[in-house]
Design a protein around this motif. Sequence first.
Motif, PDB file in Angstrom:
ATOM      1  N   SER A 171       0.811  -1.218   0.000  1.00 31.48           N
ATOM      2  CA  SER A 171       0.000   0.000   0.000  1.00 31.48           C
ATOM      3  C   SER A 171       0.844   1.268   0.000  1.00 31.48           C
ATOM      4  CB  SER A 171      -0.950   0.013   1.200  1.00 31.48           C
ATOM      5  OG  SER A 171      -0.219   0.162   2.403  1.00 31.48           O
ATOM      6  N   ASP A 172       2.079   1.171   0.394  1.00 33.29           N
ATOM      7  CA  ASP A 172       2.944   2.344   0.481  1.00 33.29           C
ATOM      8  C   ASP A 172       3.703   2.559  -0.829  1.00 33.29           C
ATOM      9  OD1 ASP A 172       5.831   3.487   1.113  1.00 33.29           O
ATOM     10  OD2 ASP A 172       4.451   4.219   2.660  1.00 33.29           O
ATOM     11  N   PRO A 173       3.700   3.775  -1.372  1.00 31.14           N
ATOM     12  CA  PRO A 173       4.387   4.022  -2.650  1.00 31.14           C
ATOM     13  C   PRO A 173       5.894   3.812  -2.585  1.00 31.14           C
ATOM     14  CG  PRO A 173       3.509   6.079  -1.736  1.00 31.14           C
ATOM     15  CD  PRO A 173       2.996   4.964  -0.880  1.00 31.14           C
ATOM     16  N   VAL A 220      10.021  -2.524  -4.495  1.00 28.24           N
ATOM     17  CA  VAL A 220       9.680  -3.768  -5.191  1.00 28.24           C
ATOM     18  C   VAL A 220      10.015  -3.639  -6.673  1.00 28.24           C
ATOM     19  CG1 VAL A 220       7.746  -5.236  -5.910  1.00 28.24           C
ATOM     20  CG2 VAL A 220       7.967  -4.555  -3.513  1.00 28.24           C
ATOM     21  N   ALA A 221       9.703  -2.497  -7.272  1.00 30.19           N
ATOM     22  CA  ALA A 221      10.013  -2.282  -8.690  1.00 30.19           C
ATOM     23  C   ALA A 221      11.524  -2.338  -8.938  1.00 30.19           C
ATOM     24  CB  ALA A 221       9.443  -0.947  -9.159  1.00 30.19           C
ATOM     25  N   LEU A 222      12.305  -1.763  -8.046  1.00 28.46           N
ATOM     26  CA  LEU A 222      13.766  -1.828  -8.172  1.00 28.46           C
ATOM     27  C   LEU A 222      14.257  -3.271  -8.096  1.00 28.46           C
ATOM     28  CD1 LEU A 222      14.992   1.113  -5.912  1.00 28.46           C
ATOM     29  CD2 LEU A 222      15.402   0.858  -8.361  1.00 28.46           C
ATOM     30  N   GLU A 231      19.930   4.970  -2.340  1.00 29.99           N
ATOM     31  CA  GLU A 231      20.271   5.971  -3.355  1.00 29.99           C
ATOM     32  C   GLU A 231      19.170   6.095  -4.411  1.00 29.99           C
ATOM     33  OE1 GLU A 231      23.638   6.406  -6.783  1.00 29.99           O
ATOM     34  OE2 GLU A 231      24.314   5.743  -4.791  1.00 29.99           O
ATOM     35  N   ALA A 232      18.652   4.966  -4.877  1.00 26.45           N
ATOM     36  CA  ALA A 232      17.643   4.988  -5.937  1.00 26.45           C
ATOM     37  C   ALA A 232      16.319   5.587  -5.461  1.00 26.45           C
ATOM     38  CB  ALA A 232      17.418   3.578  -6.471  1.00 26.45           C
ATOM     39  N   CYS A 233      15.974   5.343  -4.206  1.00 22.16           N
ATOM     40  CA  CYS A 233      14.679   5.824  -3.695  1.00 22.16           C
ATOM     41  C   CYS A 233      14.755   7.222  -3.107  1.00 22.16           C
ATOM     42  CB  CYS A 233      14.143   4.857  -2.637  1.00 22.16           C
ATOM     43  SG  CYS A 233      13.643   3.284  -3.335  1.00 22.16           S
ATOM     44  N   GLY A 234      15.943   7.687  -2.810  1.00 21.78           N
ATOM     45  CA  GLY A 234      16.084   9.023  -2.242  1.00 21.78           C
ATOM     46  C   GLY A 234      15.593   9.123  -0.811  1.00 21.78           C
ATOM     47  N   LEU A 235      15.562   8.007  -0.112  1.00 21.41           N
ATOM     48  CA  LEU A 235      15.149   7.985   1.293  1.00 21.41           C
ATOM     49  C   LEU A 235      16.383   7.893   2.175  1.00 21.41           C
ATOM     50  CD1 LEU A 235      12.291   5.343   0.973  1.00 21.41           C
ATOM     51  CD2 LEU A 235      12.016   7.805   1.193  1.00 21.41           C
TER      52      LEU A 235
END
Length: 126
Positions: free
Chosen positions: A11-13, A19-21, A34-38
Amino acid sequence: MSDALLWTALSDPHRRAIVALLLERPRPVGEIVEACGLSQPSTSKHLKVLREAGLVRVRQDAQRRVYALDPDPIAELDAWLAPYRKLWNTSLDALGERLDETASDIPEETARRTDPPWPQTPPAPI
């Protein structure tokens, strides 16, 4: 794994982005951060939720933790969605047929137009 955990996890973007990564290939935590910017702590919390839902597996590779998708829950989700996909496909087929019928009602000169029906430059401010 419960269905509720799976749906909650997805449910969380940010978790869907992770998951897509991981769909592309397994990745160490640093790459995911790094990819998610979190932040690293935030990414770790999301990975924990995904791990508890059974969506990802983790393995130790020297000093790194490498995460990979577990395909089993995804296959279960796909099986659950199958009847709905049939419904959507039927509806989309009907829409396509209706659009084809409507397209035949459009005058030929309008159908051949290549310029858009709206102005290309915004109007000047008042």
